[in-house]
Design a protein around this motif. Structure first.
Motif, PDB file in Angstrom:
ATOM      1  N   SER B  30       0.831  -1.203   0.000  1.00 43.27           N
ATOM      2  CA  SER B  30       0.000   0.000   0.000  1.00 43.27           C
ATOM      3  C   SER B  30       0.863   1.249   0.000  1.00 43.27           C
ATOM      4  O   SER B  30       1.723   1.428   0.851  1.00 43.27           O
ATOM      5  CB  SER B  30      -0.915   0.003   1.228  1.00 43.27           C
ATOM      6  OG  SER B  30      -1.829  -1.060   1.151  1.00 43.27           O
ATOM      7  N   SER B  32       1.587   5.537  -0.186  1.00 46.78           N
ATOM      8  CA  SER B  32       1.047   6.865   0.045  1.00 46.78           C
ATOM      9  C   SER B  32       1.049   7.557  -1.304  1.00 46.78           C
ATOM     10  O   SER B  32       1.984   7.400  -2.099  1.00 46.78           O
ATOM     11  CB  SER B  32       1.907   7.643   1.038  1.00 46.78           C
ATOM     12  OG  SER B  32       1.740   7.145   2.340  1.00 46.78           O
ATOM     13  N   PHE B  34       0.121  11.255  -3.563  1.00 48.02           N
ATOM     14  CA  PHE B  34      -0.007  12.696  -3.468  1.00 48.02           C
ATOM     15  C   PHE B  34      -0.341  13.253  -4.854  1.00 48.02           C
ATOM     16  O   PHE B  34       0.006  12.668  -5.883  1.00 48.02           O
ATOM     17  CB  PHE B  34       1.318  13.333  -3.011  1.00 48.02           C
ATOM     18  CG  PHE B  34       1.931  12.738  -1.772  1.00 48.02           C
ATOM     19  CD1 PHE B  34       2.663  11.565  -1.838  1.00 48.02           C
ATOM     20  CD2 PHE B  34       1.813  13.376  -0.554  1.00 48.02           C
ATOM     21  CE1 PHE B  34       3.250  11.017  -0.701  1.00 48.02           C
ATOM     22  CE2 PHE B  34       2.394  12.842   0.593  1.00 48.02           C
ATOM     23  CZ  PHE B  34       3.117  11.668   0.517  1.00 48.02           C
ATOM     24  N   SER B  94       4.670   7.184  -2.866  1.00 45.28           N
ATOM     25  CA  SER B  94       5.719   6.921  -1.885  1.00 45.28           C
ATOM     26  C   SER B  94       5.412   5.593  -1.230  1.00 45.28           C
ATOM     27  O   SER B  94       4.275   5.330  -0.863  1.00 45.28           O
ATOM     28  CB  SER B  94       5.764   8.022  -0.835  1.00 45.28           C
ATOM     29  OG  SER B  94       6.675   7.694   0.195  1.00 45.28           O
ATOM     30  N   GLY B  96       7.089   2.251   1.355  1.00 45.60           N
ATOM     31  CA  GLY B  96       8.162   1.776   2.197  1.00 45.60           C
ATOM     32  C   GLY B  96       8.661   2.837   3.145  1.00 45.60           C
ATOM     33  O   GLY B  96       8.129   3.935   3.225  1.00 45.60           O
TER      34      GLY B  96
END
Lengths: 115, 113
Positions: B30, B32, B34, B94, B96
């Motif tokens: 999963s 992130s 932006f 992003s 890890g």
């Protein structure tokens, strides 16, 4: 509060000349990034600092590029000698960290033209 | 490895009509995600971010994006475009703990009067 400050905003040099860019991150931000952005493309990471340590410089062309962040605050990116293909915008960004790096705050960039 | 694909290099809309900027991601876990906006000769500014909380994320200036895991998408939308929305938009991933960001190639949004 001041944002990320970069200078100079614009620089025109002849090939084989040296050039340096300066970046002052947001106060308290431990992580500092230098990105290269070619026209019409997304930024590409050159180097990432955690405080004064360069933790990711795998994409930095070390034969002509160098960077430093001696006191863990402001940073300088140098190119010597510059080549025609180095013409681009050099972006500096900083963040306060966090698990996934947190929000990056970008400076307005330094646009380099090599003639 | 993380990758981000912006499906359109250019999008043109008329002022007052909806905006849709498409972004697909691929990641072994999963991410992130932006969205950043870049106006001419300016730095990138964060519009919104997804960090595994609510799948519908609201950002600044009326923009929002929905994380759809089944479609591996994170499309940016706005109900009504304004002239000031004309800019370059970047989808960024992003993953890890390495704090490595992967930028899409960007979508240039033009808003026609």
């Amino acid at each position: 509060e001041a944002g990320v400050v970069q200078s100079p905003r614009y620089k025109i040099i002849e090939k084989k000349q040296p050039v340096a860019f300066w970046c002052n991150p947001i106060s308290g931000h431990n992580t500092l990034y230098w990105y290269l952005q070619n026209l019409g493309q997304g930024p590409e990471l050159l180097i990432r600092y955690e405080n004064e340590e360069a933790v990711d410089d795998s994409q930095l062309p070390k034969d002509r590029f160098s960077a430093e962040r001696l006191k863990g605050v402001d940073s300088t990116l140098k190119i010597q000698p510059a080549e025609l293909g180095d013409s681009a915008v050099y972006l500096c960004a900083s963040s306060s960290g966090g698990r996934f790096g947190g929000e990056l705050f970008f400076g307005e960039g330094s646009r380099l033209t090599v003639l | 490895a993380q990758s981000v694909t912006q499906l359109d290099s250019h999008v043109s809309v008329s002022e007052g009509t909806p905006v849709l900027l498409r972004c697909n991601y691929s990641s072994s876990y999963s991410p992130s995600l932006f969205w950043y906006v870049q106006h001419p000769n300016k730095g990138l500014q964060l519009l919104l971010k997804y960090t595994s909380a609510a799948t519908l994320v609201k950002g600044i200036n009326g923009f929002e994006a929905e994380f759809k895991k089944s479609e591996t998408s994170f499309h940016l939308t706005k109900p009504s475009a304004h002239m000031s929305d004309a800019a370059e938009y970047f989808c960024v991933g992003s993953s890890g703990s390495a704090r490595q960001l992967t930028f899409g190639s960007g979508t240039q949004l033009t808003v026609l009067p």
